[in-house]
Write a protein that holds these residues in place. Structure first.
Motif, PDB file in Angstrom:
ATOM      1  N   PHE A 607       0.828  -1.001  -0.022  1.00  0.00           N
ATOM      2  CA  PHE A 607       0.075   0.150  -0.031  1.00  0.00           C
ATOM      3  C   PHE A 607       0.864   1.300  -0.269  1.00  0.00           C
ATOM      4  O   PHE A 607       1.459   1.415   0.959  1.00  0.00           O
ATOM      5  N   ASN A 608       0.841   2.151  -1.049  1.00  0.00           N
ATOM      6  CA  ASN A 608       1.727   3.151  -1.201  1.00  0.00           C
ATOM      7  C   ASN A 608       1.229   4.478  -1.172  1.00  0.00           C
ATOM      8  O   ASN A 608       1.866   5.182  -2.136  1.00  0.00           O
ATOM      9  N   GLY A 609       0.040   4.773  -0.663  1.00  0.00           N
ATOM     10  CA  GLY A 609      -0.443   6.033  -0.638  1.00  0.00           C
ATOM     11  C   GLY A 609      -1.006   6.453  -1.918  1.00  0.00           C
ATOM     12  O   GLY A 609      -1.263   5.535  -2.863  1.00  0.00           O
ATOM     13  N   PHE A 610      -1.611   7.706  -2.081  1.00  0.00           N
ATOM     14  CA  PHE A 610      -2.296   8.025  -3.087  1.00  0.00           C
ATOM     15  C   PHE A 610      -1.822   9.151  -3.785  1.00  0.00           C
ATOM     16  O   PHE A 610      -1.279  10.040  -2.855  1.00  0.00           O
ATOM     17  N   TYR A 611      -1.885   9.794  -4.963  1.00  0.00           N
ATOM     18  CA  TYR A 611      -1.390  10.882  -5.653  1.00  0.00           C
ATOM     19  C   TYR A 611      -1.971  12.135  -4.741  1.00  0.00           C
ATOM     20  O   TYR A 611      -2.955  12.255  -4.332  1.00  0.00           O
ATOM     21  N   GLY A 612      -1.028  13.125  -4.277  1.00  0.00           N
ATOM     22  CA  GLY A 612      -1.632  14.244  -3.523  1.00  0.00           C
ATOM     23  C   GLY A 612      -1.550  14.114  -2.218  1.00  0.00           C
ATOM     24  O   GLY A 612      -1.545  15.032  -1.638  1.00  0.00           O
ATOM     25  N   ASP A 613      -1.398  12.652  -1.406  1.00  0.00           N
ATOM     26  CA  ASP A 613      -1.095  12.579  -0.028  1.00  0.00           C
ATOM     27  C   ASP A 613      -0.059  13.376   0.512  1.00  0.00           C
ATOM     28  O   ASP A 613       1.076  13.657  -0.025  1.00  0.00           O
ATOM     29  N   VAL A 614      -0.331  14.048   1.688  1.00  0.00           N
ATOM     30  CA  VAL A 614       0.680  14.690   2.442  1.00  0.00           C
ATOM     31  C   VAL A 614       1.415  13.719   3.327  1.00  0.00           C
ATOM     32  O   VAL A 614       1.111  13.062   3.724  1.00  0.00           O
ATOM     33  N   VAL A 615       2.801  13.808   2.701  1.00  0.00           N
ATOM     34  CA  VAL A 615       3.934  12.925   3.447  1.00  0.00           C
ATOM     35  C   VAL A 615       4.533  13.368   4.708  1.00  0.00           C
ATOM     36  O   VAL A 615       4.693  12.495   5.614  1.00  0.00           O
ATOM     37  N   LEU A 626       4.488  16.227  -0.788  1.00  0.00           N
ATOM     38  CA  LEU A 626       3.331  15.397  -1.430  1.00  0.00           C
ATOM     39  C   LEU A 626       3.684  14.076  -2.145  1.00  0.00           C
ATOM     40  O   LEU A 626       4.699  14.184  -2.815  1.00  0.00           O
ATOM     41  N   LYS A 627       2.738  13.257  -2.360  1.00  0.00           N
ATOM     42  CA  LYS A 627       3.244  12.076  -3.039  1.00  0.00           C
ATOM     43  C   LYS A 627       2.813  12.359  -4.491  1.00  0.00           C
ATOM     44  O   LYS A 627       1.802  12.930  -4.770  1.00  0.00           O
ATOM     45  N   GLY A 628       3.677  12.215  -5.366  1.00  0.00           N
ATOM     46  CA  GLY A 628       3.353  12.424  -6.756  1.00  0.00           C
ATOM     47  C   GLY A 628       3.305  11.305  -7.704  1.00  0.00           C
ATOM     48  O   GLY A 628       3.218  10.251  -7.010  1.00  0.00           O
ATOM     49  N   ARG A 629       3.806  11.212  -9.143  1.00  0.00           N
ATOM     50  CA  ARG A 629       3.644  10.317  -9.925  1.00  0.00           C
ATOM     51  C   ARG A 629       4.779   9.280  -9.572  1.00  0.00           C
ATOM     52  O   ARG A 629       4.837   8.167  -9.872  1.00  0.00           O
ATOM     53  N   TYR A 630       5.977   9.835  -9.699  1.00  0.00           N
ATOM     54  CA  TYR A 630       7.252   9.129  -9.555  1.00  0.00           C
ATOM     55  C   TYR A 630       7.821   9.132  -8.337  1.00  0.00           C
ATOM     56  O   TYR A 630       8.940   8.716  -8.164  1.00  0.00           O
ATOM     57  N   GLY A 631       7.268   9.679  -7.047  1.00  0.00           N
ATOM     58  CA  GLY A 631       8.022   9.903  -5.953  1.00  0.00           C
ATOM     59  C   GLY A 631       7.286  10.728  -4.969  1.00  0.00           C
ATOM     60  O   GLY A 631       6.006  10.902  -4.993  1.00  0.00           O
ATOM     61  N   TYR A 632       8.090  11.434  -4.153  1.00  0.00           N
ATOM     62  CA  TYR A 632       7.711  12.480  -3.302  1.00  0.00           C
ATOM     63  C   TYR A 632       8.313  13.887  -3.541  1.00  0.00           C
ATOM     64  O   TYR A 632       9.618  13.875  -3.364  1.00  0.00           O
ATOM     65  N   GLY A 633       7.501  14.818  -3.488  1.00  0.00           N
ATOM     66  CA  GLY A 633       8.262  16.155  -3.851  1.00  0.00           C
ATOM     67  C   GLY A 633       7.578  17.321  -3.125  1.00  0.00           C
ATOM     68  O   GLY A 633       6.423  17.334  -2.718  1.00  0.00           O
ATOM     69  N   CYS A 641      11.621  25.468  -4.772  1.00  0.00           N
ATOM     70  CA  CYS A 641      12.105  24.357  -4.055  1.00  0.00           C
ATOM     71  C   CYS A 641      12.503  22.987  -4.644  1.00  0.00           C
ATOM     72  O   CYS A 641      11.266  22.472  -5.506  1.00  0.00           O
ATOM     73  N   LYS A 642      13.583  22.413  -4.624  1.00  0.00           N
ATOM     74  CA  LYS A 642      13.791  21.192  -5.496  1.00  0.00           C
ATOM     75  C   LYS A 642      13.968  19.977  -4.624  1.00  0.00           C
ATOM     76  O   LYS A 642      14.297  19.044  -5.039  1.00  0.00           O
ATOM     77  N   PHE A 643      13.217  19.892  -3.491  1.00  0.00           N
ATOM     78  CA  PHE A 643      13.485  18.729  -2.619  1.00  0.00           C
ATOM     79  C   PHE A 643      12.621  17.604  -3.211  1.00  0.00           C
ATOM     80  O   PHE A 643      11.410  17.868  -3.739  1.00  0.00           O
ATOM     81  N   ARG A 644      13.159  16.542  -3.035  1.00  0.00           N
ATOM     82  CA  ARG A 644      12.432  15.287  -4.090  1.00  0.00           C
ATOM     83  C   ARG A 644      13.027  13.937  -3.273  1.00  0.00           C
ATOM     84  O   ARG A 644      14.219  13.982  -3.176  1.00  0.00           O
ATOM     85  N   LEU A 662      11.313   9.067   7.114  1.00  0.00           N
ATOM     86  CA  LEU A 662      12.561   9.933   6.776  1.00  0.00           C
ATOM     87  C   LEU A 662      12.508  11.225   7.075  1.00  0.00           C
ATOM     88  O   LEU A 662      13.109  11.860   7.643  1.00  0.00           O
ATOM     89  N   LEU A 663      11.124  11.798   6.640  1.00  0.00           N
ATOM     90  CA  LEU A 663      10.732  13.213   6.899  1.00  0.00           C
ATOM     91  C   LEU A 663      10.582  13.434   8.368  1.00  0.00           C
ATOM     92  O   LEU A 663      11.089  14.542   8.844  1.00  0.00           O
ATOM     93  N   ASN A 664       9.955  12.495   9.217  1.00  0.00           N
ATOM     94  CA  ASN A 664       9.711  12.773  10.557  1.00  0.00           C
ATOM     95  C   ASN A 664      10.978  12.746  11.430  1.00  0.00           C
ATOM     96  O   ASN A 664      11.177  13.320  12.480  1.00  0.00           O
ATOM     97  N   CYS A 665      11.631  11.535  11.260  1.00  0.00           N
ATOM     98  CA  CYS A 665      12.931  11.207  12.121  1.00  0.00           C
ATOM     99  C   CYS A 665      14.116  11.542  11.623  1.00  0.00           C
ATOM    100  O   CYS A 665      15.097  11.280  12.327  1.00  0.00           O
ATOM    101  N   GLY A 666      14.162  11.840  10.194  1.00  0.00           N
ATOM    102  CA  GLY A 666      15.534  12.209   9.688  1.00  0.00           C
ATOM    103  C   GLY A 666      16.237  10.796   9.141  1.00  0.00           C
ATOM    104  O   GLY A 666      17.409  11.035   8.458  1.00  0.00           O
ATOM    105  N   GLU A 667      15.890   9.710   9.435  1.00  0.00           N
ATOM    106  CA  GLU A 667      16.331   8.619   9.130  1.00  0.00           C
ATOM    107  C   GLU A 667      15.107   7.222   9.011  1.00  0.00           C
ATOM    108  O   GLU A 667      14.353   7.465   9.676  1.00  0.00           O
TER     109      GLU A 667
END
Length: 697
Positions: A607-615, A626-633, A641-644, A662-667
């Motif tokens: 289960f990998n979330g849905f397009y537009g989900d806040v990560v 947000l979850k995008g088509r090819y990853g998270y951006g 901003c180029k974070f991806r 990764l975003l919440n804990c840093g790893e």
């Protein structure tokens, strides 16, 4: 009065021609005790999800009303491209409704095309139009000539005798709707890109994807084989050893060549006999499409449209047939066609053979043949003439009174006791039917040698390279789809004499799609940008790669096994050993498994979330990731901003749970299953360093 409802206007005109002396009155004909009108193909379509559940809160596709499993499937009049009921469809249905309920109409005839789709098209019209009970009959037309129409009108059966066919048609319609609307919406919501997910289209695209990936990833291997190409008695004799030596064993290959050359070769056995060569079988639709694709580079869609047009003009029998045989009840009809063909100067005669007439090899329709109505060349377009002549020439070949005689020779050549080589040659002595139809055999002239004769040899190691798989062609893809569980080599070498396995697979429902639907599904895959067809070769496109790989990441398995199980269920519905509801429940169970996927552990998370989900929160600008088509951006990409975070790193899908971690804990915790460029697997954590996700071992 008897009301006949044809599937389309062209069929209605041909029925009128078979009845004769009828008067046209707008969109119907009347006379001789009959009324004839028509649909425009499908007048009805299944309702949308929102017709069952009501609109979603945002008015768009949403997980709110998925999955949708209607208790009772509902139909509605077809809509136009603007979403409104098509005015022409509405007007025609209102006419059908009026005619069905005319007091003087006491019987209604279903004159849909002679297949399961045609069966339910007219049933839906009648079910929705009829206000009281009336006698229902079925007009079954193997071709559309006036003579056949007149005969069929006098031998109509009760509509109820076709209930099993209708049940199979409704079951297929319901199951395809369940897969199409539920999984298409699910996959589109997850990826943010429209993905057409269907019971048959996905395994077809996957077959081409798998083949093209195998070609792309193929690494050729060099090997050596002893080969001799020397002249004996004025003819070149080529002998290729079956023994192989890898690229590091050239010396061993040379040693064997030396031994063979010192030993010498001689003819150990010779078999020569006169033989009668049999023509190919009459055409099923897919076998005809194979030939037209190979010879004229016609796509399946183009060839089907042409065959359909020739059928509607009364020149060919019903096109959507999966059989290469004729029914025994058709012998009188075939005799009349043969008489017409003979009158044109062709040497044909009636042949009552099991290789031609075999009821056990016919499911619904006999093989494609010409009718007694033979067109003039000037009345056909160039492509129509090519298609008609292909069917006509095969018919002439099958019933040709002149035999094709050949001289077959087989030489066995031994190199001592080391190895035996077998050379085969066929020379046509009398052309017979090959004057009218293509002959697949390859003539090979062998030297005039007898048992005990010496054969000159000079073996040398010849460098060869293993070959990658070949792209699917119209012919090889059709062979695969007819029985996806049969080895391709066996399918390619299919004997004209023994096709029991092929027919067993079709009748059991193992095939992917059917003769009636396969062409349209492949054409849809081409139009959707999933596959390409150039000349007669299929290749995967980026859209098809994205479709298959996205479904894999989402845990949606739409492979040949599941599709075949449902195909077998549809056949059981036709045989009345399974109900429509039971087959629908099988599909619902499969679909439910997709929607019941939950976030579990990272290692088996699908289960990998849905397009537009806040990560989570962007470490660079603090906006939402947000979850995008090819990853998270980062949602602040418009501000620069180029974070991806890539959705796939070293061939390992990064699930939404790990992106959040990764975003919440840093790893992240340990993630298993990464693959290096060298093809080695490894496990690692992901950590954030300077706004980038990097490995931590």
């Amino acid at each position: 009065m008897i009301l006949i409802i044809a599937e389309k206007p062209s069929l209605a005109r041909n029925i009128v021609a078979g009845i004769g002396k009828m008067t046209k009155n707008g969109n119907f004909y009347e006379g001789q005790g009959y009324i004839v009108t028509y649909a425009f193909g499908h007048l009805f379509s299944l309702c949308d999800i929102e017709d069952y559940t009501g609109p979603t809160s945002n008015g768009r596709w949403s997980m709110e009303n998925l999955p949708c499993f209607p208790d009772t499937f509902k139909f509605k009049l077809k809509k136009d491209k603007d979403g409104n009921v098509d005015s022409g469809v509405k007007k025609q249905f209102e006419l059908i409704e009026t005619l069905c309920n005319r007091p003087d109409v006491d019987a209604i005839v279903n004159a849909g095309d002679a297949d399961r789709e045609g069966e339910i098209i007219i049933r839906l019209c009648v079910y929705n139009a009829l206000k009281s009970e009336k006698k229902l009959l079925r007009l079954w037309l193997p071709d559309q000539t006036p003579e056949t129409v007149a005969t069929a009108l006098s031998t109509m059966k009760e509509e109820s005798e076709y209930d099993n066919l209708a049940n199979e048609g409704f079951a297929r319609t319901y199951i395809d709707w369940l897969y199409g609307v539920n999984l298409t919406r699910y996959a589109t919501l997850k990826t943010g890109m429209l993905l057409r997910v269907g019971r048959v289209i996905v395994p077809i695209v996957k077959a081409i994807y798998d083949r093209d990936m195998a070609i792309k990833n193929f690494i050729p291997e060099i090997y050596y084989a002893p080969v001799s190409v020397e002249e004996t008695n004025g003819e070149i004799v080529e002998l290729t050893s079956k023994k192989r030596f890898d690229k590091n064993s050239l010396n061993k290959a040379q040693e064997l060549c030396n031994i063979y050359n010192q030993t010498g070769a001689f003819v150990s056995d010779k078999k020569s006999k006169k033989d009668t060569l049999s023509p190919g079988k009459l055409y099923s639709l897919s076998k005809l499409q194979n030939v037209l694709g190979k010879k004229y580079k016609m796509s399946m869609d183009e060839s089907l449209k042409i065959v359909q047009a020739l059928y509607e003009k009364g020149y060919l029998t019903y096109p959507r047939t999966n059989s290469e045989y004729l029914a025994t009840a058709e012998k009188d009809k075939i005799s009349k066609i043969i008489s017409n063909v003979a009158a044109m100067g062709y040497p044909v005669e009636m042949k009552d053979k099991k290789t031609i007439f075999d009821d056990s090899k016919i499911e619904s329709h006999s093989a494609l043949t010409p009718t007694y109505k033979i067109p003039k060349k000037e009345n056909l377009s160039e492509t129509e003439f090519q298609v008609y002549q292909t069917v006509f020439r095969r018919f002439v070949a099958v019933f040709c009174s002149e035999e094709c005689l050949a001289q077959k020779t087989e030489l066995h050549i031994k190199v001592g006791e080391h190895e035996e080589f077998v050379l085969k040659g066929t020379v046509i002595v009398e052309k017979g039917w090959t004057k009218y139809d293509d002959y697949k055999g390859k003539d090979k002239v062998l030297p005039a040698l007898n048992v005990g004769d010496k054969v000159n040899v000079n073996f040398v190691p010849k460098e060869k390279e293993t070959s990658p798989p070949k792209h699917y062609t119209i012919e090889t893809l059709n062979q695969y789809l007819k029985n996806p569980f049969r080895e391709e080599k066996a399918a390619a070498n299919d004997s004209d004499e023994d096709d029991a396995e092929e027919y067993k697979a079709m009748f059991e429902g193992l095939e992917l799609g059917t003769e009636a639907t396969r062409t349209g599904i492949i054409d849809n895959a081409i139009k959707s940008g999933y596959i390409d067809l150039k000349k007669d070769v299929y290749t995967i496109l980026d859209g098809g790669i994205y479709l298959i790989e996205s479904l894999t990441y989402m845990g949606i398995s739409m492979d040949k096994y599941k599709t075949s199980v449902l195909g077998q269920a549809l056949k059981k519905v036709f045989k009345n050993t399974l109900t429509v509801n039971e087959s629908v429940e099988m599909a619902q169970k499969e679909i439910n498994e997709v929607f019941s996927q939950k976030e579990t552990t990272p290692e088996d998370d699908t289960f990998n979330g849905f397009y537009g989900d806040v990560v989570g929160t962007c470490p660079l600008c603090s906006k939402n990731v947000l979850k995008g088509r090819y990853g998270y951006g980062c949602s602040g990409y418009k501000e620069g901003c180029k974070f991806r975070i890539s959705g796939v790193i070293c061939k390992r899908v990064i699930p939404i749970s790990k992106a959040k971690e990764l975003l919440n804990c840093g790893e992240t915790g340990l993630i298993k299953g990464f693959t290096s460029k060298a093809g080695k697997t490894f496990d690692a954590k992901l950590v954030l360093e300077n706004g980038k996700a990097v490995f931590k071992f």
